[in-house]
Design a protein around this motif. Structure first.
Motif, PDB file in Angstrom:
ATOM      1  N   VAL A  26       0.833  -1.198   0.000  1.00  0.00           N
ATOM      2  CA  VAL A  26       0.000   0.000   0.000  1.00  0.00           C
ATOM      3  C   VAL A  26       0.865   1.244   0.000  1.00  0.00           C
ATOM      4  CG1 VAL A  26      -1.666   1.295   1.403  1.00  0.00           C
ATOM      5  CG2 VAL A  26      -1.903  -1.172   1.165  1.00  0.00           C
ATOM      6  N   TYR A  27       0.426   2.275  -0.712  1.00  0.00           N
ATOM      7  CA  TYR A  27       1.141   3.533  -0.642  1.00  0.00           C
ATOM      8  C   TYR A  27       0.252   4.686  -0.205  1.00  0.00           C
ATOM      9  CZ  TYR A  27      -0.724   4.176  -5.376  1.00  0.00           C
ATOM     10  OH  TYR A  27      -1.535   4.274  -6.462  1.00  0.00           O
ATOM     11  N   GLY A  28      -0.965   4.428   0.160  1.00  0.00           N
ATOM     12  CA  GLY A  28      -1.829   5.482   0.681  1.00  0.00           C
ATOM     13  C   GLY A  28      -3.049   4.919   1.363  1.00  0.00           C
ATOM     14  N   ILE A  29      -3.415   5.499   2.519  1.00  0.00           N
ATOM     15  CA  ILE A  29      -4.609   5.088   3.244  1.00  0.00           C
ATOM     16  C   ILE A  29      -5.330   6.345   3.716  1.00  0.00           C
ATOM     17  CG2 ILE A  29      -5.501   3.962   5.327  1.00  0.00           C
ATOM     18  CD1 ILE A  29      -3.245   1.989   5.173  1.00  0.00           C
ATOM     19  N   GLY A  30      -6.619   6.400   3.449  1.00  0.00           N
ATOM     20  CA  GLY A  30      -7.441   7.492   3.952  1.00  0.00           C
ATOM     21  C   GLY A  30      -8.586   6.934   4.764  1.00  0.00           C
ATOM     22  N   ILE A  31      -8.903   7.573   5.876  1.00  0.00           N
ATOM     23  CA  ILE A  31      -9.996   7.090   6.726  1.00  0.00           C
ATOM     24  C   ILE A  31     -10.978   8.225   6.977  1.00  0.00           C
ATOM     25  CG2 ILE A  31      -8.651   5.313   7.882  1.00  0.00           C
ATOM     26  CD1 ILE A  31      -8.426   7.310  10.266  1.00  0.00           C
ATOM     27  N   GLY A  32     -12.193   7.849   7.303  1.00  0.00           N
ATOM     28  CA  GLY A  32     -13.193   8.857   7.633  1.00  0.00           C
ATOM     29  C   GLY A  32     -14.307   8.268   8.466  1.00  0.00           C
ATOM     30  N   ALA A  33     -14.860   9.080   9.351  1.00  0.00           N
ATOM     31  CA  ALA A  33     -16.024   8.699  10.143  1.00  0.00           C
ATOM     32  C   ALA A  33     -16.951   9.905  10.141  1.00  0.00           C
ATOM     33  CB  ALA A  33     -15.623   8.332  11.567  1.00  0.00           C
ATOM     34  N   THR A  34     -18.110   9.757   9.508  1.00  0.00           N
ATOM     35  CA  THR A  34     -19.021  10.886   9.338  1.00  0.00           C
ATOM     36  C   THR A  34     -20.364  10.587   9.981  1.00  0.00           C
ATOM     37  OG1 THR A  34     -17.963  11.316   7.204  1.00  0.00           O
ATOM     38  CG2 THR A  34     -20.033  12.459   7.650  1.00  0.00           C
ATOM     39  N   PRO A  35     -20.766  11.381  10.968  1.00  0.00           N
ATOM     40  CA  PRO A  35     -22.076  11.154  11.591  1.00  0.00           C
ATOM     41  C   PRO A  35     -23.197  11.848  10.817  1.00  0.00           C
ATOM     42  CG  PRO A  35     -20.901  12.856  12.788  1.00  0.00           C
ATOM     43  CD  PRO A  35     -19.999  12.416  11.664  1.00  0.00           C
ATOM     44  N   PHE A  36     -24.343  11.186  10.722  1.00  0.00           N
ATOM     45  CA  PHE A  36     -25.551  11.761  10.154  1.00  0.00           C
ATOM     46  C   PHE A  36     -26.683  11.520  11.141  1.00  0.00           C
ATOM     47  CE2 PHE A  36     -22.873  10.643   6.554  1.00  0.00           C
ATOM     48  CZ  PHE A  36     -22.932  11.782   5.769  1.00  0.00           C
ATOM     49  N   ARG A  37     -27.847  12.058  10.846  1.00  0.00           N
ATOM     50  CA  ARG A  37     -28.979  11.861  11.759  1.00  0.00           C
ATOM     51  C   ARG A  37     -29.453  10.408  11.776  1.00  0.00           C
ATOM     52  NH1 ARG A  37     -31.721  16.301  13.660  1.00  0.00           N
ATOM     53  NH2 ARG A  37     -31.033  18.314  12.870  1.00  0.00           N
ATOM     54  N   ASP A  38     -29.467   9.766  10.600  1.00  0.00           N
ATOM     55  CA  ASP A  38     -30.058   8.434  10.501  1.00  0.00           C
ATOM     56  C   ASP A  38     -29.041   7.304  10.433  1.00  0.00           C
ATOM     57  OD1 ASP A  38     -29.218   9.427   8.106  1.00  0.00           O
ATOM     58  OD2 ASP A  38     -30.824   8.539   6.924  1.00  0.00           O
ATOM     59  N   PHE A  39     -27.770   7.618  10.209  1.00  0.00           N
ATOM     60  CA  PHE A  39     -26.737   6.582  10.227  1.00  0.00           C
ATOM     61  C   PHE A  39     -25.374   7.240  10.360  1.00  0.00           C
ATOM     62  CE2 PHE A  39     -27.052   7.776   5.798  1.00  0.00           C
ATOM     63  CZ  PHE A  39     -25.753   7.754   5.349  1.00  0.00           C
ATOM     64  N   ASP A  40     -24.403   6.459  10.770  1.00  0.00           N
ATOM     65  CA  ASP A  40     -23.013   6.906  10.820  1.00  0.00           C
ATOM     66  C   ASP A  40     -22.240   6.132   9.760  1.00  0.00           C
ATOM     67  OD1 ASP A  40     -23.590   8.563  12.916  1.00  0.00           O
ATOM     68  OD2 ASP A  40     -22.807   7.237  14.460  1.00  0.00           O
ATOM     69  N   LEU A  41     -21.452   6.829   8.969  1.00  0.00           N
ATOM     70  CA  LEU A  41     -20.713   6.223   7.861  1.00  0.00           C
ATOM     71  C   LEU A  41     -19.228   6.159   8.194  1.00  0.00           C
ATOM     72  CD1 LEU A  41     -20.876   5.231   4.862  1.00  0.00           C
ATOM     73  CD2 LEU A  41     -20.260   7.562   4.218  1.00  0.00           C
ATOM     74  N   TYR A  42     -18.661   4.972   8.057  1.00  0.00           N
ATOM     75  CA  TYR A  42     -17.233   4.765   8.278  1.00  0.00           C
ATOM     76  C   TYR A  42     -16.632   4.285   6.972  1.00  0.00           C
ATOM     77  CZ  TYR A  42     -18.674   5.117  13.090  1.00  0.00           C
ATOM     78  OH  TYR A  42     -19.219   5.579  14.263  1.00  0.00           O
ATOM     79  N   GLU A  43     -15.535   4.910   6.579  1.00  0.00           N
ATOM     80  CA  GLU A  43     -14.969   4.628   5.264  1.00  0.00           C
ATOM     81  C   GLU A  43     -13.451   4.559   5.360  1.00  0.00           C
ATOM     82  OE1 GLU A  43     -14.981   6.564   0.739  1.00  0.00           O
ATOM     83  OE2 GLU A  43     -15.988   7.569   2.396  1.00  0.00           O
ATOM     84  N   MET A  44     -12.900   3.580   4.670  1.00  0.00           N
ATOM     85  CA  MET A  44     -11.456   3.426   4.607  1.00  0.00           C
ATOM     86  C   MET A  44     -11.081   3.209   3.157  1.00  0.00           C
ATOM     87  SD  MET A  44      -9.171   0.800   6.807  1.00  0.00           S
ATOM     88  CE  MET A  44      -7.393   0.830   6.725  1.00  0.00           C
ATOM     89  N   GLU A  45     -10.199   4.054   2.644  1.00  0.00           N
ATOM     90  CA  GLU A  45      -9.799   3.975   1.237  1.00  0.00           C
ATOM     91  C   GLU A  45      -8.319   3.626   1.159  1.00  0.00           C
ATOM     92  OE1 GLU A  45      -9.476   6.788  -2.739  1.00  0.00           O
ATOM     93  OE2 GLU A  45     -10.793   7.380  -1.097  1.00  0.00           O
ATOM     94  N   ILE A  46      -8.028   2.557   0.435  1.00  0.00           N
ATOM     95  CA  ILE A  46      -6.661   2.055   0.303  1.00  0.00           C
ATOM     96  C   ILE A  46      -6.217   2.207  -1.145  1.00  0.00           C
ATOM     97  CG2 ILE A  46      -5.140   0.100   0.789  1.00  0.00           C
ATOM     98  CD1 ILE A  46      -6.784   0.864   3.189  1.00  0.00           C
ATOM     99  N   MET A  47      -5.051   2.783  -1.362  1.00  0.00           N
ATOM    100  CA  MET A  47      -4.472   2.888  -2.697  1.00  0.00           C
ATOM    101  C   MET A  47      -3.259   1.967  -2.767  1.00  0.00           C
ATOM    102  SD  MET A  47      -4.831   6.992  -2.957  1.00  0.00           S
ATOM    103  CE  MET A  47      -4.706   7.123  -1.182  1.00  0.00           C
ATOM    104  N   PHE A  48      -3.137   1.246  -3.865  1.00  0.00           N
ATOM    105  CA  PHE A  48      -2.114   0.212  -3.934  1.00  0.00           C
ATOM    106  C   PHE A  48      -1.670  -0.009  -5.373  1.00  0.00           C
ATOM    107  CE2 PHE A  48      -6.291  -1.490  -4.262  1.00  0.00           C
ATOM    108  CZ  PHE A  48      -6.229  -2.414  -5.285  1.00  0.00           C
ATOM    109  N   ALA A  49      -0.566  -0.690  -5.520  1.00  0.00           N
ATOM    110  CA  ALA A  49      -0.050  -1.025  -6.856  1.00  0.00           C
ATOM    111  C   ALA A  49      -0.897  -2.138  -7.467  1.00  0.00           C
ATOM    112  CB  ALA A  49       1.400  -1.472  -6.758  1.00  0.00           C
ATOM    113  N   MET A  50      -1.181  -2.035  -8.742  1.00  0.00           N
ATOM    114  CA  MET A  50      -2.103  -2.955  -9.419  1.00  0.00           C
ATOM    115  C   MET A  50      -1.724  -4.412  -9.246  1.00  0.00           C
ATOM    116  SD  MET A  50      -4.789  -3.360 -11.101  1.00  0.00           S
ATOM    117  CE  MET A  50      -5.629  -2.867 -12.569  1.00  0.00           C
ATOM    118  N   GLY A  51      -0.445  -4.720  -9.280  1.00  0.00           N
ATOM    119  CA  GLY A  51      -0.010  -6.104  -9.195  1.00  0.00           C
ATOM    120  C   GLY A  51      -0.251  -6.753  -7.842  1.00  0.00           C
ATOM    121  N   ARG A  52      -0.583  -5.946  -6.805  1.00  0.00           N
ATOM    122  CA  ARG A  52      -0.776  -6.492  -5.461  1.00  0.00           C
ATOM    123  C   ARG A  52      -2.238  -6.465  -5.044  1.00  0.00           C
ATOM    124  NH1 ARG A  52       4.421  -6.197  -3.190  1.00  0.00           N
ATOM    125  NH2 ARG A  52       3.676  -7.754  -1.706  1.00  0.00           N
ATOM    126  N   ARG A  53      -3.135  -6.385  -6.024  1.00  0.00           N
ATOM    127  CA  ARG A  53      -4.560  -6.236  -5.705  1.00  0.00           C
ATOM    128  C   ARG A  53      -5.106  -7.376  -4.845  1.00  0.00           C
ATOM    129  NH1 ARG A  53      -9.341  -7.400  -9.725  1.00  0.00           N
ATOM    130  NH2 ARG A  53     -11.077  -6.987  -8.345  1.00  0.00           N
TER     131      ARG A  53
END
Length: 189
Positions: free
Chosen positions: A67-94
């Protein structure tokens, strides 16, 4: 989020947008999870996401060179909370990257205690040193009232962070990223 409990989807940017819009050649994997509002205290769940990010970055980037990049997020809303993790990587290691992310709770259990201590120390230091302008405090207060129904005090945030244990973080991660509860989205060029 209520209809899809888990799944793996492959989306091609070239197929969706055409060649002219396919500027990104680096693939990404996104893990997305929506829960009921405030299943965990927002401060605690955000902290758990930071531990996950640190564990993944060390294990997958520093040791395995996937992996060469990781982004995370936690966003609250009234009806649900969204958790997201985005990973960027080299194609050959998918496949290697995807299989590692499928066992994210186990990875945190095995490797996360040291990262937990580091992140907790850094989180408490950031909170202690935080200094806001009056306008920032007002905007933050209005957002917290809209989302949580009240303004979270400095003392509450510090107390939650101080009382959060490694077991609490593992419990959050298991709830958010267990294989039967996560939605894994893979995006390739």
């Amino acid at each position: 989020a209520q209809q899809v409990r888990s799944g793996a989807f492959v989306v091609s940017l070239r197929d969706a947008l055409g060649d002219a819009h396919c500027l990104r050649r680096d693939p990404r994997i996104k893990l997305i999870r929506a829960t009921t509002p405030r299943a965990f205290h927002y401060q605690q769940s955000t902290f758990a996401m930071q531990v996950v990010s640190a564990v993944c970055f060390r294990a997958l980037r520093e040791e395995r060179k996937i992996v060469y990049g990781i982004g995370i997020g936690a966003t609250p809303f009234r009806d649900f909370d969204l958790y997201e993790m985005e990973i960027m990587f080299a194609m050959g290691r998918r496949e290697e990257c995807a299989s590692s992310l499928c066992r994210l709770p186990e990875l945190v259990k095995e490797r996360g205690r040291e990262e937990f201590e580091i992140e907790k120390c850094e989180g408490m230091t950031r909170l202690e040193l935080s200094d806001h302008t009056l306008r920032q405090m007002y905007v933050s207060a209005m957002r917290e009232v809209a989302v949580f129904g009240y303004v979270q005090t400095y003392y509450e945030l510090m107390r939650v962070l101080e009382e959060t244990t490694f077991d609490d973080v593992v419990r959050c991660v298991e709830e958010l990223f267990a294989p039967d509860r996560s939605l894994m989205v893979t995006i390739v060029p």
